[in-house]
Design a protein around this motif. Structure first.
Motif, mmCIF file in Angstrom:
data_model
loop_
_atom_site.group_PDB
_atom_site.id
_atom_site.type_symbol
_atom_site.label_atom_id
_atom_site.label_comp_id
_atom_site.label_asym_id
_atom_site.label_seq_id
_atom_site.Cartn_x
_atom_site.Cartn_y
_atom_site.Cartn_z
ATOM 1 N N CYS A 211 -5.803 2.086 -7.532
ATOM 2 C CA CYS A 211 -5.929 3.665 -7.264
ATOM 3 C C CYS A 211 -7.150 4.038 -6.481
ATOM 4 C CB CYS A 211 -5.526 4.550 -8.078
ATOM 5 S SG CYS A 211 -3.535 4.385 -9.032
ATOM 6 N N ILE B 6 0.887 -1.511 0.363
ATOM 7 C CA ILE B 6 0.094 -0.188 -0.171
ATOM 8 C C ILE B 6 0.716 1.246 -0.768
ATOM 9 C CG2 ILE B 6 -1.356 1.276 1.590
ATOM 10 C CD1 ILE B 6 -3.202 -1.397 2.326
ATOM 11 N N GLY C 103 -3.921 5.736 5.015
ATOM 12 C CA GLY C 103 -3.671 4.588 4.509
ATOM 13 C C GLY C 103 -3.088 3.491 5.139
ATOM 14 N N ARG C 104 -2.795 4.490 6.484
ATOM 15 C CA ARG C 104 -1.966 3.322 7.621
ATOM 16 C C ARG C 104 -3.737 1.953 8.267
ATOM 17 N NH1 ARG C 104 2.433 1.780 11.134
ATOM 18 N NH2 ARG C 104 1.412 1.333 12.810
ATOM 19 N N ARG D 35 0.525 5.692 0.656
ATOM 20 C CA ARG D 35 0.253 6.456 0.469
ATOM 21 C C ARG D 35 -0.257 7.516 0.700
ATOM 22 N NH1 ARG D 35 4.010 5.167 2.551
ATOM 23 N NH2 ARG D 35 4.572 6.332 5.434
ATOM 24 N N THR E 16 -13.678 2.054 1.899
ATOM 25 C CA THR E 16 -12.440 1.790 1.362
ATOM 26 C C THR E 16 -11.691 0.392 2.043
ATOM 27 O OG1 THR E 16 -12.396 3.738 1.080
ATOM 28 C CG2 THR E 16 -9.947 2.170 0.227
ATOM 29 N N SER F 274 -9.870 7.613 -0.644
ATOM 30 C CA SER F 274 -10.651 7.070 0.676
ATOM 31 C C SER F 274 -11.343 7.818 1.200
ATOM 32 C CB SER F 274 -9.500 7.041 1.996
ATOM 33 O OG SER F 274 -8.973 8.185 2.375
ATOM 34 N N PHE G 278 -2.560 2.490 -4.013
ATOM 35 C CA PHE G 278 -1.904 3.340 -4.109
ATOM 36 C C PHE G 278 -3.598 4.006 -2.859
ATOM 37 C CE2 PHE G 278 -1.666 7.931 -3.957
ATOM 38 C CZ PHE G 278 -0.062 8.235 -3.070
ATOM 39 N N ILE G 279 -3.770 4.445 -1.566
ATOM 40 C CA ILE G 279 -4.768 5.332 -1.221
ATOM 41 C C ILE G 279 -4.398 7.020 -1.239
ATOM 42 C CG2 ILE G 279 -6.254 5.570 1.051
ATOM 43 C CD1 ILE G 279 -5.966 2.681 -0.026
ATOM 44 N N SER G 280 -5.413 7.473 -1.775
ATOM 45 C CA SER G 280 -5.322 9.261 -1.300
ATOM 46 C C SER G 280 -6.209 9.398 -0.933
ATOM 47 C CB SER G 280 -5.427 9.874 -3.110
ATOM 48 O OG SER G 280 -6.766 9.174 -3.575
ATOM 49 N N SER H 19 -4.500 10.710 4.345
ATOM 50 C CA SER H 19 -5.429 9.687 3.986
ATOM 51 C C SER H 19 -6.182 8.704 3.908
ATOM 52 C CB SER H 19 -5.049 8.919 2.571
ATOM 53 O OG SER H 19 -4.017 8.137 2.816
ATOM 54 N N VAL I 147 3.177 -1.384 3.730
ATOM 55 C CA VAL I 147 2.796 0.628 4.184
ATOM 56 C C VAL I 147 3.810 1.086 3.447
ATOM 57 C CG1 VAL I 147 2.087 2.051 5.045
ATOM 58 C CG2 VAL I 147 0.998 0.415 5.225
#
Length: 209
Positions: free
Chosen positions: A184, A9, A17-18, A11, A195, A187, A129-131, A15, A111
């Motif tokens: 991609c 992942i 992401g973690r 990020r 998500t 979130s 990929f988390i945006s 976002s 991550v």
């Protein structure tokens, strides 16, 4: 047939992401690694974790710590000699070896830290990929750290620059670009848990879980 798999992942700061990665790893029943990689790399190399923290997700920029004049407290017995030159590239290699070893031993979720590039030859991987929107990122950072929007924006700009330079330098790809990942996702559209649901379904379908 080898049933081990990895999820990588990337990020944007703020976002989620973690958090998404942690929840996804729990859903999939696999090991989760983010900052934990710093301690593992430190333990396996015998080097103080401070070196890995200072070089964390930073491209090569000369020496980290320079040449050692003293061995202690940075290097433990039996580890690298005092004259070793610790560049960010060398620290990246140590961390890369840890990532490859973990992926060879079991299923994992990583991550950041260019894990998707490091594990590019892994037969079963999903790269995500988390945006998120600027507004949601700022709100999240302000909530977590307790500071104002201006500080959050400055923190975001610094982190995005650092992460993109690191990723682009080591992977020869473009951080955050759709072509660099299998999926991609923003979130802010579905929220954190939504998500996680979406990415879990994608990973299960891609890897045949």
């Amino acid at each position: 047939m080898d049933t081990k798999f990895v999820v990588n992942i990337g990020r944007q700061l703020g976002s989620g992401g973690r958090e998404i990665g942690e929840k996804l790893a729990a859903r999939l029943g696999i090991s989760f690694y983010d900052k934990e990689l710093i301690q593992l790399a430190s333990e396996e190399s015998g080097l103080c974790s401070e070196f890995f923290e200072r070089a964390d997700e930073r491209p090569a920029q000369g020496l980290v710590g320079g040449w050692f004049g003293m061995r202690f407290p940075f290097v433990t017995d039996g580890a690298m000699p005092a004259t070793n030159c610790l560049s960010n590239d060398n620290l990246f290699k140590v961390q890369s070896d840890v990532i490859r070893r973990l992926a060879a031993e079991k299923s994992c979720l990583f991550v950041g830290r260019c894990a998707d590039y490091i594990l590019r030859e892994h037969p079963r991987c999903a790269n995500v990929f988390i945006s998120s929107t600027r507004e949601d990122r700022i709100a999240r950072l302000c909530r977590i750290h307790g500071f104002g929007a201006q500080e959050a924006e400055a923190m975001m700009a610094k982190a995005d620059k650092k992460r993109s330079e690191y990723y682009n330098y080591y992977s020869y790809k473009t951080w955050g670009a759709a072509a660099s990942y299998h999926l991609c996702i923003d979130s802010s559209v579905l929220g954190i848990d939504g998500t996680v649901d979406f990415v879990e379904e994608f990973v299960r379908k891609k890897l045949g879980l």
